[in-house]
Scaffold this motif. Structure first.
Motif, mmCIF file in Angstrom:
data_model
loop_
_atom_site.group_PDB
_atom_site.id
_atom_site.type_symbol
_atom_site.label_atom_id
_atom_site.label_comp_id
_atom_site.label_asym_id
_atom_site.label_seq_id
_atom_site.Cartn_x
_atom_site.Cartn_y
_atom_site.Cartn_z
ATOM 1 N N ASP A 26 85.972 127.059 30.468
ATOM 2 C CA ASP A 26 85.866 127.311 29.036
ATOM 3 C C ASP A 26 85.164 128.618 28.724
ATOM 4 O OD1 ASP A 26 85.254 123.809 28.370
ATOM 5 O OD2 ASP A 26 87.140 124.939 28.404
ATOM 6 N N CYS A 27 84.903 129.439 29.744
ATOM 7 C CA CYS A 27 84.219 130.711 29.517
ATOM 8 C C CYS A 27 85.011 131.588 28.546
ATOM 9 C CB CYS A 27 84.056 131.475 30.832
ATOM 10 S SG CYS A 27 83.138 130.587 32.084
ATOM 11 N N MET A 28 84.283 132.361 27.723
ATOM 12 C CA MET A 28 84.928 133.304 26.824
ATOM 13 C C MET A 28 85.184 134.593 27.589
ATOM 14 S SD MET A 28 84.810 136.112 24.783
ATOM 15 C CE MET A 28 83.092 136.576 24.744
ATOM 16 N N ILE A 85 82.244 139.224 38.836
ATOM 17 C CA ILE A 85 80.803 139.343 38.637
ATOM 18 C C ILE A 85 80.375 138.367 37.546
ATOM 19 C CG2 ILE A 85 78.889 140.849 37.992
ATOM 20 C CD1 ILE A 85 80.510 143.220 38.854
ATOM 21 N N PRO A 86 79.451 137.462 37.829
ATOM 22 C CA PRO A 86 78.932 136.583 36.774
ATOM 23 C C PRO A 86 78.186 137.399 35.726
ATOM 24 C CG PRO A 86 78.341 135.785 38.963
ATOM 25 C CD PRO A 86 78.846 137.179 39.137
ATOM 26 N N LEU A 87 78.437 137.127 34.461
ATOM 27 C CA LEU A 87 77.747 137.825 33.388
ATOM 28 C C LEU A 87 76.557 137.016 32.872
ATOM 29 C CD1 LEU A 87 77.923 140.445 31.793
ATOM 30 C CD2 LEU A 87 79.393 139.294 30.140
ATOM 31 N N GLY A 88 76.467 135.759 33.277
ATOM 32 C CA GLY A 88 75.408 134.912 32.761
ATOM 33 C C GLY A 88 74.543 134.291 33.831
ATOM 34 N N GLU A 107 80.180 132.982 31.553
ATOM 35 C CA GLU A 107 81.236 133.993 31.550
ATOM 36 C C GLU A 107 81.300 134.701 32.904
ATOM 37 O OE1 GLU A 107 82.478 137.636 28.532
ATOM 38 O OE2 GLU A 107 80.803 136.285 28.093
ATOM 39 N N LEU A 108 82.496 134.850 33.401
ATOM 40 C CA LEU A 108 82.729 135.509 34.678
ATOM 41 C C LEU A 108 83.676 136.682 34.455
ATOM 42 C CD1 LEU A 108 82.405 135.478 37.816
ATOM 43 C CD2 LEU A 108 84.468 134.059 37.881
ATOM 44 N N VAL A 109 83.204 137.880 34.735
ATOM 45 C CA VAL A 109 84.059 139.059 34.616
ATOM 46 C C VAL A 109 84.932 139.141 35.865
ATOM 47 C CG1 VAL A 109 84.150 141.546 34.282
ATOM 48 C CG2 VAL A 109 82.230 140.231 33.350
#
Length: 302
Positions: free
Chosen positions: A6-8, A203-206, A230-232
């Motif tokens: 469900d990440c944005m 890359i994890p953003l959180g 969120e995962l970039v």
């Protein structure tokens, strides 16, 4: 580390790149507090650049050390720390060990490296029987490197993103990378505990933390800098990545955090960080002047 589906996650094509390029920066009269927000963003950029310099130095030192000892590190190997030298771009990286596993066991210098511009120009590997104990800032930084991840867990930060396709009852695995920044003039310093893994294409953003220290040890509670799953991600084979922009929302903040700028420095595309009704373009860790999000063609998700 795997993440919630469900990440944005939004990856915009070059249309947003063009919009960011032509949109006029916000005028001061349109946002009375803009100057202070820009200063905050500049501080975030400077911290991120320092994080990158430290990471570059300790990585170079650890790769060199691993090759020199043929995969057999010295006693109580604890990774590496880096202190700035007398000139810009000059770093002293120390490979850290520890004598025993007692809580008060002293930290040792297994090896020391002089690094200039990312290149190793000097190396000292200490004999096993003559390992010097770390003192002063080096000792404090070595202790912080070991303690910071444990402080995060001890503070109750045990909820991390889990795999969407994970098996029932599976516990999420957590990997941390800790970057210890050099002490400030007053002796205080920060360690950034980064949620991982950080790897090519993802890359994890959180779930990244800042842990503050002073000369007596931990200074306050660990701070969750970015709280998101969120995962970039990107396709490493995509030849048009440089023309893409990854956009993320940083709710409740006035400006991007050091984490955003640091992650940007690792990405092959640009990033836009939305705070309120403005967006901060950044590329390679450099934060540009903000522009109205609407003018850049960005509509916040509902």
């Amino acid at each position: 580390m795997t993440f919630d589906g469900d990440c944005m996650i939004r990856l915009l094509a070059c249309t947003l790149t063009a919009a960011l390029a032509v949109s006029a920066p916000l005028a001061a009269q349109e946002a009375p507090d803009l100057e202070s927000r820009v200063q905050t963003a500049q501080q975030s950029q400077e911290i991120a650049q320092l994080m990158g310099d430290v990471q570059e130095a300790v990585t170079a030192a650890q790769i060199q050390y691993a090759g020199m000892v043929a995969g057999r590190p010295g006693p109580g190997y604890q990774g590496a720390i880096a202190l700035p030298g007398e000139t810009e771009g000059h770093w002293q990286a120390i490979i850290v060990g520890q004598r025993g596993d007692a809580p008060d066991a002293p930290y040792l210098a297994l090896a020391e490296y002089e690094i200039v511009g990312g290149r190793i120009v000097g190396e000292v590997i200490h004999p096993a029987g003559e390992l010097p104990e770390l003192v002063g800032p080096a000792s404090a930084m070595a202790q912080a490197r070991s303690f910071a991840p444990r402080a995060v867990i001890a503070a109750g930060h045990s909820s991390f993103c889990v795999a969407e396709d994970g098996e029932e009852g599976e516990r999420p695995s957590v990997s941390f990378a800790t970057i210890v920044l050099p002490p400030r003039d007053d002796g205080t310093f920060d360690a950034y505990v980064l949620n991982g893994p950080i790897e090519a294409g993802a890359i994890p953003l959180g779930k990244h933390f800042r842990v503050s220290f002073d000369s007596f040890g931990l200074d306050g509670e660990p701070e969750l800098v970015t709280d998101t799953c969120e995962l970039v991600t990107w396709d490493t084979q995509n030849s048009e990545l440089a023309m893409s922009v990854y956009v993320t929302e940083f709710d409740g903040a006035d400006a991007p955090s050091p984490i955003h700028a640091f992650v940007s420095s690792l990405m092959p595309m640009s990033m836009g960080v939305v705070t309120g009704d403005i967006i901060w373009p950044m590329t390679g860790g450099i934060i540009a002047a903000p522009v109205p999000a609407a003018e850049a063609g960005y509509a916040p998700q509902e």
